[in-house]
Enzyme design. Structure first.
Site: not given
Ligand code: UT7
Length: 307
Positions: A108, A232, A262
């Protein structure tokens, strides 16, 4: 020698995939996706080559130049159409560019890497360089994995760099990589993207702030003098956290991720072209570009707008 940016263009495939489309078949919701990422829809389709050609053609048309006068095509991509040849060779042939062609893979961060490389080529004698960023992330994303499927889309952007006498308009840059973090975001050949989202998020904010600070310091520019930050397009919350730390207000950022998701190497030039097309940039404005992603890599560059 220096560079000016002569033209810009972008391209998105036609097919729109909304959050509701994912919610209809995965355990997710529009509310969750918007609140956690800022993304409402993304585009799927095309190939890296076709999207880069479309964006490149727009940049060339806008610059009003003969494509044969382009000495090098530098295409940033993580999703080349083939392992070889470089997708840049297809772009070069389709657009009728002269000179050389190569792909750059810095995930990216790729477009900003390619921009700095293109400026370096002008420094050593190239007259014009077409710098493009294009990715078809839908091809390397598991559409049944809610953790990654909702994030990525397909798209491209391109700019024409032209060599000028004197200092030019690239005022400062910073490129970085920490290969010890490469496990955080990766995709094996033939496989799907794997990501530790939480840790990538944390590192992304850190490297964005560090890299932008370094680039601005090298150029002798204060954050308050940045007209537009083009980050980005991964997550609105990453941009907002980095802006808070940098002291750049959110209304001075270019954001298209709500509509594009993205698009990896496509994301910075897509957002730059969108801002320029919408009259958000005037001669003399200070534009700060910043990418970060797999590697981990990061890259920033500060430009003065105008030819
Ligand atoms: O281009 C490369 C760079 N990439 C990035 O910059 C991505 C960076 N990371 C992020 O943007 C975020 O970490 C995400 C958007 C991917 C995830 O957000 P988060 O606030 O970090 O959520 P998390 O991974 O801590 O997940 C929280 C909860 C989890 O459930 P539990 O374990 O708390 O029960 C996940 O399983 O949200 C759940 N979850 C979802 N729920 C609904 C993960 N994906 C989803 C989803 N819909 N699509």
């Amino acid at each position: 020698m220096g560079i000016v940016l002569r033209g810009w263009g972008s391209a998105l495939p036609e097919k729109i995939v909304t959050n509701a489309d994912f919610a209809s078949r995965l355990d997710t919701s529009d509310e969750w996706i918007v609140a956690r990422t800022g993304i409402r829809e993304r585009r799927f389709g095309g190939s890296t080559g076709t999207l880069a050609v479309e964006a490149g053609q727009r940049a060339i048309d806008q610059a009003g130049i003969d494509p044969a006068t382009i000495d090098v095509v530098v295409l940033a991509t993580t999703t080349p159409d083939q392992v070889m040849p470089a997708t840049a060779s297809y772009v070069q042939e389709q657009l009728g560019c002269g000179g050389g062609a190569m792909d750059v893979n810095a995930a990216c961060s790729g477009f900003v890497y390619a921009l700095v490389a293109g400026a370096g080529l002008c420094e050593v004698g190239a007259e014009r360089v077409l710098v493009a960023g294009a990715d078809v992330m839908s091809r390397i994303t598991d559409q049944d994995d809610r953790g990654t499927a909702i994030l990525f889309g397909d798209g491209a952007g391109a700019v024409v760099l032209e060599r000028v006498e004197g200092p030019g308009k690239l005022l400062g840059w910073d490129l970085g990589s920490d290969g010890s973090l490469r496990h955080l975001l990766s995709c094996d050949a033939g496989g799907y993207t794997q990501m530790n989202g939480k840790e990538v998020f944390r590192q992304a904010v850190r490297v964005m702030v560090d890299s932008c600070s370094k680039t601005l310091a090298r150029a002798g520019i204060a954050p308050a003098d940045v007209t537009l930050l083009v980050p980005h397009q991964a997550n609105t919350r990453i941009v907002s956290a980095a802006c808070d730390r940098l002291g750049i207000p959110m209304d001075r950022t270019a954001l298209v991720l709500e509509r594009t998701g993205n698009t990896s190497a496509g994301s910075v030039p897509l957002a730059l072209a969108d801002a320029a097309d919408n009259g958000r940039l005037a001669d003399g404005d200070i534009v700060l570009l910043c990418g970060f992603g797999a590697g981990m890599t990061w890259a920033s560059a500060v430009l003065q707008w105008g030819a």
